[in-house]
Write a protein that holds these residues in place. Structure first.
Motif, mmCIF file in Angstrom:
data_model
loop_
_atom_site.group_PDB
_atom_site.id
_atom_site.type_symbol
_atom_site.label_atom_id
_atom_site.label_comp_id
_atom_site.label_asym_id
_atom_site.label_seq_id
_atom_site.Cartn_x
_atom_site.Cartn_y
_atom_site.Cartn_z
ATOM 1 N N PRO A 46 14.179 3.075 9.200
ATOM 2 C CA PRO A 46 14.828 1.759 9.336
ATOM 3 C C PRO A 46 15.975 1.553 8.359
ATOM 4 O O PRO A 46 16.798 0.674 8.556
ATOM 5 N N LEU A 47 16.026 2.370 7.298
ATOM 6 C CA LEU A 47 17.079 2.216 6.304
ATOM 7 C C LEU A 47 18.292 3.097 6.624
ATOM 8 O O LEU A 47 19.331 2.964 5.982
ATOM 9 N N LEU A 58 3.552 11.913 12.893
ATOM 10 C CA LEU A 58 3.861 11.251 11.624
ATOM 11 C C LEU A 58 5.358 11.323 11.330
ATOM 12 O O LEU A 58 5.950 12.406 11.379
ATOM 13 N N LEU A 60 8.097 10.181 8.377
ATOM 14 C CA LEU A 60 8.174 9.692 6.998
ATOM 15 C C LEU A 60 9.604 9.729 6.487
ATOM 16 O O LEU A 60 10.284 10.744 6.618
ATOM 17 N N GLY A 61 10.019 8.644 5.882
ATOM 18 C CA GLY A 61 11.290 8.623 5.179
ATOM 19 C C GLY A 61 11.063 8.835 3.699
ATOM 20 O O GLY A 61 9.934 8.788 3.220
ATOM 21 N N LYS A 64 10.723 11.548 -1.860
ATOM 22 C CA LYS A 64 9.538 11.531 -2.725
ATOM 23 C C LYS A 64 8.273 11.463 -1.881
ATOM 24 O O LYS A 64 7.303 12.184 -2.112
ATOM 25 N N VAL A 65 8.306 10.559 -0.920
ATOM 26 C CA VAL A 65 7.155 10.379 -0.020
ATOM 27 C C VAL A 65 6.918 11.663 0.777
ATOM 28 O O VAL A 65 5.773 12.114 0.927
ATOM 29 N N ARG A 68 5.459 14.519 -1.464
ATOM 30 C CA ARG A 68 4.032 14.288 -1.767
ATOM 31 C C ARG A 68 3.173 14.587 -0.546
ATOM 32 O O ARG A 68 2.089 15.152 -0.660
ATOM 33 N N TYR A 69 3.664 14.177 0.630
ATOM 34 C CA TYR A 69 2.908 14.461 1.846
ATOM 35 C C TYR A 69 2.807 15.965 2.090
ATOM 36 O O TYR A 69 1.727 16.469 2.436
ATOM 37 N N LYS B 64 4.804 1.847 -8.219
ATOM 38 C CA LYS B 64 4.311 2.779 -7.198
ATOM 39 C C LYS B 64 3.594 3.947 -7.861
ATOM 40 O O LYS B 64 2.511 4.348 -7.451
ATOM 41 N N ALA B 85 -2.638 11.118 6.837
ATOM 42 C CA ALA B 85 -1.413 10.581 7.460
ATOM 43 C C ALA B 85 -1.269 9.093 7.132
ATOM 44 O O ALA B 85 -0.163 8.609 6.871
ATOM 45 N N ALA B 88 -0.058 8.766 3.615
ATOM 46 C CA ALA B 88 1.381 9.048 3.543
ATOM 47 C C ALA B 88 2.186 7.846 4.042
ATOM 48 O O ALA B 88 3.223 7.493 3.467
ATOM 49 N N MET B 89 1.706 7.206 5.096
ATOM 50 C CA MET B 89 2.408 6.012 5.591
ATOM 51 C C MET B 89 2.338 4.877 4.561
ATOM 52 O O MET B 89 3.316 4.147 4.368
ATOM 53 N N ASP B 91 2.222 5.228 1.434
ATOM 54 C CA ASP B 91 3.177 5.652 0.410
ATOM 55 C C ASP B 91 4.604 5.293 0.854
ATOM 56 O O ASP B 91 5.410 4.756 0.080
ATOM 57 N N TRP B 92 4.911 5.564 2.110
ATOM 58 C CA TRP B 92 6.234 5.211 2.664
ATOM 59 C C TRP B 92 6.449 3.693 2.615
ATOM 60 O O TRP B 92 7.506 3.224 2.191
ATOM 61 N N ASP B 95 7.327 2.618 -0.827
ATOM 62 C CA ASP B 95 8.703 2.927 -1.210
ATOM 63 C C ASP B 95 9.688 1.970 -0.528
ATOM 64 O O ASP B 95 10.597 1.443 -1.166
ATOM 65 N N PHE B 96 9.480 1.757 0.737
ATOM 66 C CA PHE B 96 10.337 0.870 1.532
ATOM 67 C C PHE B 96 10.307 -0.553 0.982
ATOM 68 O O PHE B 96 11.349 -1.193 0.780
ATOM 69 N N PRO B 100 14.452 -1.682 -0.897
ATOM 70 C CA PRO B 100 15.354 -2.666 -0.275
ATOM 71 C C PRO B 100 14.714 -4.024 0.004
ATOM 72 O O PRO B 100 15.369 -5.048 -0.164
ATOM 73 N N LEU B 139 14.937 -5.658 8.534
ATOM 74 C CA LEU B 139 13.766 -5.133 7.813
ATOM 75 C C LEU B 139 12.505 -5.875 8.254
ATOM 76 O O LEU B 139 11.439 -5.265 8.416
ATOM 77 N N TYR B 142 11.450 -4.541 11.575
ATOM 78 C CA TYR B 142 10.761 -3.256 11.400
ATOM 79 C C TYR B 142 9.308 -3.480 10.981
ATOM 80 O O TYR B 142 8.383 -2.904 11.562
#
Lengths: 213, 213
Positions: A46-47, A58, A60-61, A64-65, A68-69, B64, B85, B88-89, B91-92, B95-96, B100, B139, B142
């Motif tokens: 989305p960014l 899956l 992932l953006g 870093k994320v 780690r994944y 984080k 999974a 990981a999401m 974690d994403w 970060d998101f 922003p 955002l 999203y």
């Protein structure tokens, strides 16, 4: 097959590609410029930033994320310290380096490398001097103070070393190299990381993609 | 004893305090304003940001990084999804939301809450309108699209829900609430998260510290 959306030259794409290379994982690269305004890409990220990793269902953006994944899902060749406190410190270094450090290095890269090539504009040398003389030194002193007397942060090459170095590959393209008199340990780390086979391979691919090779 | 350096009112300090509260971990809070220029604090956190966690010999910056470490070191009461999974999401999302999303919410909070109180200045309503009308909606759309039809992202309350909500606590102090007509699932999530005992306890402490209580 793992897919990485991005382009060579981004310090964050580079970090992910080197992590994949280090772990011996195959992947397909899907060319995607950052902040392109491409609405289809924004469904993945989305960014509009790069890289984005797609692994099956899956998506992932954020480098870093993603790294780690990859460590969690593909642990056979570890790229993070095993010790819990060292792993947390590696995580901190990744956040620190991917944020303010990368932003300053990107400023030098954008002004001296991208502006002349992509926009036929002169670099803003006042802005560059402010980065090099004022903003970067406190961060470089911190890094220098964190490094052991020889080689890598946690004994063997890990994500923690890579994340500190990758922004300075871009700065180096723009003619800025970390001064080995002022920051001898960090300058030596940069050389050591560049000499790692996984790094050298990706940097060679990158040089070809950027037209240096 | 765990030490958290920071002040109430920061969305990032709040996230760490709620994580500690959720896990039932005791801690001492050390008052530290962000970006204070305090050179002693910069030895703990070179960026001068808050929070910083000190756990024995380990010093970690960034909410984080701190929350992931707490999960790893104190796993008895899990606050992250167990599934790889989903983790990981989460974690994403962290970060998101910490990047922003938090930046935009902080813009509203700074203009409407901090400027009048701390600087006796009028808020910049043009800047606020640009955030609310232009920058935030993509955002928020999203986030709305990511949420399940009921309650929490991964079934039970987790860091993923908290990280999306904490910036909007600040926006709410500044009179901005996520519109439940436009974003019904996210507005419901914010209410649900605020109703969690760990969240309600920390928000009550925060209200006292900020002079609302």
């Amino acid at each position: 097959m793992l897919k990485v959306h991005g382009v060579h030259g981004s310090p964050f794409v580079r970090k992910v590609l080197i992590t994949l290379e280090f772990k011996g994982l195959g992947y397909e690269m899907v060319t995607q410029m950052p902040f392109s305004g491409d609405e289809d890409y924004k469904k993945l990220n989305p960014l509009g930033k790069i890289p984005t990793l797609v692994d099956g269902n899956l998506t992932l953006g954020d480098s870093k994320v993603i790294c780690r994944y990859l460590e969690s899902a593909y642990p056979e060749v570890p790229f993070y310290p095993a010790d819990q406190a060292e792993k947390a410190m590696a995580d901190w270094y990744d956040d620190f380096a991917s944020g303010p450090v990368a932003e300053l290095a990107a400023g030098i890269f954008f002004q001296r490398f991208m502006r002349p090539r992509a926009f036929q504009q002169e670099p803003d040398e006042v802005l560059i001097a402010n980065i090099i003389d004022k903003k970067l030194p406190p961060l470089l002193r911190y890094i220098e103070g964190q490094l052991p007397s020889e080689a890598y942060l946690f004994g063997v090459f890990s994500i923690a070393d890579l994340t500190l170095v990758t922004p300075f590959v871009n700065a180096s393209y723009a003619g800025y190299d970390v001064c080995s008199d002022a920051y001898p340990k960090f300058a030596a780390l940069i050389e050591a990381v560049r000499g790692e086979p996984a790094v050298a391979n990706i940097l060679a691919n990158e040089a070809k993609a950027l037209g240096f090779g």
